[in-house]
Design an enzyme around this catalytic site. Sequence first.
Site, PDB file in Angstrom:
ATOM      1  N   ARG A 233      -1.873  29.671  56.194  1.00 27.43           N
ATOM      2  CA  ARG A 233      -0.738  28.819  56.964  1.00 27.43           C
ATOM      3  C   ARG A 233       0.502  28.906  56.051  1.00 27.43           C
ATOM      4  O   ARG A 233       0.508  28.423  54.904  1.00 27.43           O
ATOM      5  CB  ARG A 233      -1.125  27.479  57.291  1.00 27.43           C
ATOM      6  N   ASP A 257       1.297  36.942  55.566  1.00 28.16           N
ATOM      7  CA  ASP A 257       1.154  37.089  56.823  1.00 28.16           C
ATOM      8  C   ASP A 257       1.646  35.776  57.566  1.00 28.16           C
ATOM      9  O   ASP A 257       1.805  35.659  58.659  1.00 28.16           O
ATOM     10  CB  ASP A 257      -0.387  37.241  57.020  1.00 28.16           C
ATOM     11  N   GLU A 262       8.043  30.420  60.280  1.00 27.26           N
ATOM     12  CA  GLU A 262       7.744  31.494  61.306  1.00 27.26           C
ATOM     13  C   GLU A 262       7.574  31.419  62.755  1.00 27.26           C
ATOM     14  O   GLU A 262       7.648  32.129  63.658  1.00 27.26           O
ATOM     15  CB  GLU A 262       6.261  32.071  60.837  1.00 27.26           C
ATOM     16  N   HIS A 294       1.842  37.324  61.101  1.00 25.60           N
ATOM     17  CA  HIS A 294       0.550  36.454  61.710  1.00 25.60           C
ATOM     18  C   HIS A 294      -0.463  37.346  62.478  1.00 25.60           C
ATOM     19  O   HIS A 294      -0.673  37.180  63.555  1.00 25.60           O
ATOM     20  CB  HIS A 294       1.025  35.249  62.665  1.00 25.60           C
TER      21      HIS A 294
HETATM   22  P1  NAD Z   1     -13.299  27.293  56.836  1.00 23.73           P
HETATM   23  O1  NAD Z   1     -12.945  25.993  57.371  1.00 23.73           O
HETATM   24  O2  NAD Z   1     -14.150  27.996  57.080  1.00 23.73           O
HETATM   25  O3  NAD Z   1     -12.639  27.356  55.431  1.00 23.73           O
HETATM   26  C1  NAD Z   1     -11.585  26.598  54.784  1.00 23.73           C
HETATM   27  C2  NAD Z   1     -12.094  26.011  53.412  1.00 23.73           C
HETATM   28  O4  NAD Z   1     -10.865  25.392  52.758  1.00 23.73           O
HETATM   29  C3  NAD Z   1     -13.239  25.166  53.358  1.00 23.73           C
HETATM   30  O5  NAD Z   1     -14.333  25.576  52.375  1.00 23.73           O
HETATM   31  C4  NAD Z   1     -12.958  23.846  52.712  1.00 23.73           C
HETATM   32  O6  NAD Z   1     -13.720  23.171  52.134  1.00 23.73           O
HETATM   33  C5  NAD Z   1     -11.554  24.288  51.919  1.00 23.73           C
HETATM   34  N1  NAD Z   1     -10.722  23.322  51.633  1.00 23.73           N
HETATM   35  C6  NAD Z   1     -10.299  22.065  52.580  1.00 23.73           C
HETATM   36  N2  NAD Z   1      -9.215  21.656  51.884  1.00 23.73           N
HETATM   37  C7  NAD Z   1      -9.043  22.140  50.686  1.00 23.73           C
HETATM   38  C8  NAD Z   1      -8.283  21.701  49.555  1.00 23.73           C
HETATM   39  N3  NAD Z   1      -7.623  20.606  49.675  1.00 23.73           N
HETATM   40  N4  NAD Z   1      -8.365  22.410  48.587  1.00 23.73           N
HETATM   41  C9  NAD Z   1      -9.041  23.702  48.466  1.00 23.73           C
HETATM   42  N5  NAD Z   1     -10.073  23.860  49.530  1.00 23.73           N
HETATM   43  C10 NAD Z   1      -9.896  23.213  50.620  1.00 23.73           C
HETATM   44  O7  NAD Z   1     -11.651  27.823  57.681  1.00 23.73           O
HETATM   45  P2  NAD Z   1     -11.594  29.624  57.704  1.00 23.73           P
HETATM   46  O8  NAD Z   1     -12.120  30.015  58.809  1.00 23.73           O
HETATM   47  O9  NAD Z   1     -12.025  30.228  56.468  1.00 23.73           O
HETATM   48  O10 NAD Z   1      -9.906  29.740  57.863  1.00 23.73           O
HETATM   49  C11 NAD Z   1      -8.989  29.277  56.924  1.00 23.73           C
HETATM   50  C12 NAD Z   1      -7.494  29.384  57.355  1.00 23.73           C
HETATM   51  O11 NAD Z   1      -7.296  30.463  57.726  1.00 23.73           O
HETATM   52  C13 NAD Z   1      -7.516  28.551  58.536  1.00 23.73           C
HETATM   53  O12 NAD Z   1      -7.254  27.106  58.231  1.00 23.73           O
HETATM   54  C14 NAD Z   1      -6.167  29.272  59.178  1.00 23.73           C
HETATM   55  O13 NAD Z   1      -5.158  28.356  58.834  1.00 23.73           O
HETATM   56  C15 NAD Z   1      -6.082  30.357  58.614  1.00 23.73           C
HETATM   57  N6  NAD Z   1      -6.317  31.562  59.688  1.00 23.73           N
HETATM   58  C16 NAD Z   1      -5.391  32.527  59.604  1.00 23.73           C
HETATM   59  C17 NAD Z   1      -5.529  33.556  60.758  1.00 23.73           C
HETATM   60  C18 NAD Z   1      -4.296  34.694  60.748  1.00 23.73           C
HETATM   61  O14 NAD Z   1      -4.313  35.488  61.520  1.00 23.73           O
HETATM   62  N7  NAD Z   1      -3.592  34.785  59.678  1.00 23.73           N
HETATM   63  C19 NAD Z   1      -6.639  33.478  61.582  1.00 23.73           C
HETATM   64  C20 NAD Z   1      -7.503  32.690  61.486  1.00 23.73           C
HETATM   65  C21 NAD Z   1      -7.198  31.466  60.629  1.00 23.73           C
END
Ligand code: NAD
Length: 328
Positions: A233, A257, A262, A294
């Site tokens: 994000r 991305d 954005e 994105h």
């Molecule tokens: P997920 O919930 O599987 O993993 C997130 C990880 O971050 C978890 O292991 C959690 O413990 C950790 N976390 C939480 N707070 C934290 C902190 N303060 N410091 C360090 N680590 C922390 O989520 P995911 O499916 O891997 O997705 C991750 C992110 O990717 C989403 O939040 C979303 O914003 C982003 N995303 C982007 C796209 C895109 O098209 N660019 C698509 C899907 C998701």
Amino acid sequence: MKILFFDTKPYDKEAFESALSEYKNITIDFLETDISCHTVRLTKGYDAVCLFVASSVTESVLHCLYESGIKLILMRCAGVNNVDLNAAHKLGITVLRVPAYSPEAIAEHAMALAFAANRKIHKAYIRTRENNFSLTGLTGVNFHGKTAGIIGTGRIGAAMAKICLGLGMSVLGYDKYPNKSLDFIKYCSLDELYSESDLISLHCPLTEETYHMINLSAIEKMKPGVILVNTSRGALISTEDLIKGIRTLKFSGIGLDVYEEEQPNVFENREDDILESSVTARLLSFPNVIVTSHQGFLTKEALEAITVTTLDNAQSFINGKIIKDNMV
Ligand code: NAD
């Protein structure tokens, strides 16, 4: 169930229309426009709305949805930081999302950005199209033997860590809740990750805690020549601080991305517009920065998975058997 689908793109419509035959009691009307205080009035007579990452689901939008009788918001994405969840809960509107559709889709895009930033593919592409076959300024580094730092080792971070391992990189990780099954990751403090990593990739959610985690102080701790990739994000990075860091020549490459501000740009063709924010233009003015809009999720497999989970979420709501893991 009648669903009003906002911010429809041709690939969304195609995927949802072809899957709908399996869901006899669900109908969908598709709108190209996104939800706003004006368009929310169109939801009267519907049971649910289907929204995406750029939809701004504020308290006032939620009040209008409530008044229209909307009981369910189907987010066709994982991150829901664009939804005022407190307001939704207070109004009794259920919010369901797609927690995981294809972590590999986003991880592969993160690595594509890292490769492109490292080997200057964006510059090489333009040069060769202009019959300029000079290699000056295109030198990169081998990722093999280098160190990757993965911040957030959940689904996407784990997929990215495995790609890095496959390239022959050492992998450092930082997560509030380390994943012990990823035994090839050396978990460490953020400071250690910043100072040791040649490639840093962000995969944690945007929360109050992670807002602007990449700021001047973090950037100062990073190795000179580091490559930074953000597919999570935009607001994880303070853009003003990133620009200051770029000007100190800290980064050999940056792949974004997602970026702050954005919102009005995402998924739109704005080539004839005067942009309201200079952030995009300033970022794009640097030769070592690559921005995509994105698109990490945009693979055939991910679109299919988003479609099926979103429709299953709607069906589970109809049946009164909500898939708890998908509720936020
Ligand atoms: P997920 O919930 O599987 O993993 C997130 C990880 O971050 C978890 O292991 C959690 O413990 C950790 N976390 C939480 N707070 C934290 C902190 N303060 N410091 C360090 N680590 C922390 O989520 P995911 O499916 O891997 O997705 C991750 C992110 O990717 C989403 O939040 C979303 O914003 C982003 N995303 C982007 C796209 C895109 O098209 N660019 C698509 C899907 C998701």
